[in-house]
Design an enzyme around this catalytic site. Structure first.
Site, PDB file in Angstrom:
ATOM      1  CD  GLU A 471      -3.239  -3.221  -7.178  1.00  0.00           C
ATOM      2  OE1 GLU A 471      -3.433  -3.073  -8.402  1.00  0.00           O
ATOM      3  OE2 GLU A 471      -2.095  -3.228  -6.664  1.00  0.00           O
ATOM      4  CB  CYS A 548      10.267  -4.184 -11.287  1.00  0.00           C
ATOM      5  SG  CYS A 548       9.244  -2.923 -12.034  1.00  0.00           S
TER       6      CYS A 548
END
EC number: 2.1.1.35
Length: 612
Positions: A471, A548
Site C-alpha cells: 500500500e 472499480c
C-alpha cells in the site's frame, strides 16, 4: 498512474463534488485551471486568462499541442510513450479522433525538453509535431463574457453563488436537481439498476474479447469457443450481486463548502455541477438518499457553526476565503469522524488556534454535541492544493484518533486518509466473493496489492499460510498492521510504497507452491511495471482483479493476456470468470471482479491451470 490513497476505488468520494460526476475524478477544477485573484478594476471579470498573470502555479502557462498522433491510441498509450522518452507531463488531454493532444508541464524546462524530444519523432509511422498552445480560458469567466456579449450587458442578478445563472421558472426543485447530479438512478427501480450495470460489464467483456484476439493470435481458437458459449464474451459473466442496502449506504462523504444554489451563504453539501461547466452552486445533502442520517446531522451542525464565524467560504474563482471542505466518515458501530478543511490565507497562528478551540468546544460541549462526533480533525489547505487532499497533514482536534468498523466479524481501525470501501455491507459481499474465487488453502500465499487498511488480506488470513500487503499510504499501512494485531493474526505483513516499486521485489522473494495475487487498484488501474512483474513470475498462476472502473483498467487486462514479447515476458493469463458487485446503488457504478488464470503451455490442449 501510481496508487492513490483515500478513495482510490471510490468513483464518488474523492472530492467535495465527485458524487456529481464520478467519471471525472481529479478534474474538479484542478489548479492548472484555477484563476488567481490578480486582475483589478473594471473589465477584470471578462479577462478569461487573468489567472495566468498571478504568481500562483498553473501548468496552463507551460502547455503544448502534439499533432499528427497515430490513430486509435488511448490516454494510457500516449502517457506511456511520453514516459518512455523521459517526459513527465502534468496533465494530458487527448483528442484521439482529431489525432492531437494538449499536454501541460510543471515548468518551462520540462516543457522545452518535451518539445525538443517529441518534435519530429516517429511513432507508429506518424511523424509528430509540437507547438506552443494557448492556455485554457477560465470556464466561469468565459461563461460570463459570453453572457455579456449575448445580452449586451452584465449578467442578470439571478446568478447563484456568483457562478451560475439560474432561470427560476425553468429549473426543477433543488432536491430533484441534486438527486439527478449525485444519484442519477434514484428514480430507477433497483432491479433495473442492476440490469443496466450488468449490461455495462457485459460490454466491457465483449471489448476485452476483441482486444485479446488482436493482441494474442494464439488464443483465437479458445476465444472462438468462449464467444459461442458466453454471448461474445471471453468468459462467463455471473449474475450481479446486489448491495444489501440501497440507501444511506455511504460511510464516507466529502462535502464542499460554498454559497448555496438558494442564495444561502456558507452552505455545506454537493455542487450541482462542475467548475469547468461554469457552476459552483452548492446544495444541502439533506434529501439525498445515499448519505447516512449521521453524516447529514454532522453537516447540519457544522453548517450552523461556520455561519457564526467571520470567515468566508473559499472561492475557487478568486482564491479568497477560508472554509473549503468537510469530510465525514461513519461506521456501523456508531463512531463518526469529521475532517474540516480550511484555507488559513494570512491568518495569524493564534487566530487559527482559537478557531480550533471553538470547534472543539462546539462539538464536545455546545450545540454540535448532538452530532455525536467521536473524532475531529482540522486540515490546512494551501493555495496550491487542488484535487488531492490525501497528503495533507491532519491536526487532531479532539476525540479518538481513529474510528473503528466491523466487517466479516473482524475489527478494523480507520485513520483520516486511509482507504476503506464506502459501502460496508456490500464490501462484505465483495470480499466474500474474492475469497471464494481465489481458491485458497493452508499452503497458499496471498499478495494483496493496493491493500488500503488490509481488509481483503486480513479477511482471508485464517485460510492461508501467509498474506503480504502492499500500500502507498503510510497511514493506511499503520492501520493495516494494527488491524492484523487486533484480530490476532501473525501471518500477515505489510509493505509501504508504490506498487510498481515494491511488488516485483516482494513477488520474487516469495517461495510458495500456491501464490494468488489479489489486486484492488485505483481507478486508473495498476502501473505497467506491476503487470510486467506478474507476467514474469511464472509461479504466480492465479490473479483476482477487483476493478472499480473496468473500462479504465482495460489496458491492464489486455497486458495480462497479450502474447509474450521482448517487453512482456512470461506466459499470458486468461479471464475465466467475471462478476459485478453493486457497491454504489442509485449510480451507474459498480465493482467488477475478474479471475485470471495462467495459460498452461505444458498441456497439449493448451488448457487453463487447474485448482491446486
Amino acid at each position: 498512474m501510481t496508487d492513490v490513497t483515500a478513495d482510490k476505488n471510490d468513483p464518488a468520494g474523492s472530492l467535495p463534488s465527485t458524487d456529481n460526476e464520478p467519471d471525472d475524478l481529479m478534474e474538479e477544477k484542478n489548479e492548472e485551471n484555477q484563476p488567481a485573484a490578480t486582475a483589478e478594476g473594471e473589465g477584470a471579470a471578462s479577462d478569461v486568462y487573468r489567472y495566468i498573470k498571478g504568481d500562483l502555479f498553473t501548468s496552463e502557462i507551460f502547455k503544448v499541442e502534439i499533432q499528427n498522433l497515430p490513430k486509435y491510441i488511448g490516454f494510457n498509450d500516449l502517457k506511456k510513450f511520453l514516459n518512455k522518452h523521459g517526459i513527465n507531463p502534468h496533465k494530458i488531454k487527448l483528442f484521439s479522433r482529431q489525432m492531437f493532444a494538449f499536454v501541460t508541464f510543471k515548468n518551462q524546462e520540462e516543457r522545452d525538453k518535451a518539445m525538443k524530444a517529441v518534435h519530429g519523432m516517429q511513432w507508429k509511422s506518424k511523424v509528430l509535431s509540437v507547438r506552443l498552445a494557448k492556455p485554457k480560458a477560465d470556464p466561469i469567466l468565459k461563461k460570463r463574457k459570453q453572457e455579456e456579449e449575448t445580452e449586451g450587458g452584465p449578467p442578470g442578478a439571478k446568478r447563484a453563488a456568483g457562478c451560475q445563472e439560474v432561470e427560476e421558472d425553468e429549473e426543477e426543485p433543488l432536491n430533484i436537481q441534486i438527486a439527478n447530479a449525485v444519484t442519477p438512478l434514484w428514480n430507477v427501480p433497483y432491479e433495473e439498476q442492476l440490469k443496466r450495470k450488468e449490461k455495462e460489464v457485459e460490454g466491457v467483456l465483449q471489448k476485452l474479447t476483441r482486444e485479446i484476439g488482436n493482441n494474442n493470435k494464439a488464443m483465437l481458437p479458445w476465444l472462438f469457443v468462449q464467444k459461442e458459449k458466453h454471448n461474445k464474451m471471453c468468459c462467463p459473466l455471473e449474475a450481479i450481486r446486489p448491495s444489501p442496502v440501497q440507501t444511506e449506504y455511504r460511510n464516507k462523504c466529502e462535502f464542499v463548502i460554498g454559497v448555496g444554489a438558494d442564495g444561502e451563504d456558507k452552505t455545506v453539501g454537493f455542487r450541482l455541477g462542475k467548475y469547468k461547466g461554469g457552476s459552483c452552486a452548492v446544495v444541502s445533502p439533506s434529501e439525498t438518499t445515499h448519505v447516512s442520517s449521521e453524516a447529514k446531522r454532522v453537516v447540519q451542525e457544522f453548517q450552523q457553526f461556520i455561519r457564526t464565524t467571520p470567515y468566508a467560504v473559499y472561492s475557487p474563482e478568486t482564491y479568497e476565503g477560508h472554509w473549503r471542505q468537510l469530510t465525514v466518515r461513519t461506521s456501523r458501530i456508531k463512531q463518526t469522524m469529521a475532517i474540516v478543511f480550511f484555507n488559513p490565507q494570512k491568518l495569524p497562528e493564534e487566530e487559527l488556534e482559537e478557531l480550533k478551540r471553538n470547534l472543539r468546544q462546539y462539538f464536545t460541549e455546545g450545540e454540535g454535541k448532538e452530532s455525536c462526533i467521536t473524532s475531529l480533525y482540522f486540515v490546512r489547505m494551501g493555495q496550491r492544493t487542488s484535487a488531492g487532499t490525501e497528503d495533507l497533514p491532519c491536526e487532531h482536534v479532539t476525540g479518538e484518533e481513529c474510528i473503528h468498523e466491523e466487517l466479516l466479524g473482524l475489527k478494523f481501525r480507520i485513520s483520516p486518509h486511509s482507504f476503506f470501501q464506502t459501502n460496508t455491507p456490500a464490501a462484505e459481499v465483495l470480499y466474500s466473493a474474492v475469497g471464494e474465487w481465489a481458491q485458497l488453502d493452508q499452503d497458499s500465499t496471498v499478495l494483496d496489492v493496493c491493500c488500503g487498511t488490509g481488509t481483503i488480506g486480513i479477511s482471508l488470513a485464517k485460510r492461508v499460510k501467509k498474506v503480504i500487503g502492499i500500500e502507498l499510504c503510510q497511514e493506511a499501512v499503520e492501520d493495516a498492521k494494527a488491524n492484523a494485531e487486533a484480530n490476532g493474526l501473525t501471518n500477515v505483513e505489510f509493505h509501504c510504497g508504490k506498487a510498481e516499486d515494491v511488488f516485483p521485489t516482494v513477488l520474487n522473494a516469495v517461495v510458495s507452491p500456491n501464490i494468488t495475487a489479489i489486486v484492488d487498484p485505483p481507478r486508473a488501474g495498476l502501473h505497467s511495471k506491476v503487470i510486467l512483474a506478474i507476467r514474469r513470475a511464472e509461479h504466480l498462476k492465479r490473479l483476482v482483479y477487483v476493478a472499480c472502473n473496468a473500462k479504465a483498467a482495460m489496458n491492464n487486462f489486455i497486458d495480462l493476456c497479450r502474447a509474450p514479447s521482448n517487453r512482456v515476458r512470461g506466459a499470458p493469463f486468461r479471464p475465466v470468470r467475471a462478476m459485478a458487485v453493486d457497491l454504489f446503488p442509485q449510480t451507474m457504478h459498480c465493482e467488477t471482479i475478474l479471475l485470471f488464470e495462467r495459460v498452461d503451455y505444458s498441456s497439449n490442449t493448451d488448457s487453463q491451470t487447474t485448482e491446486t
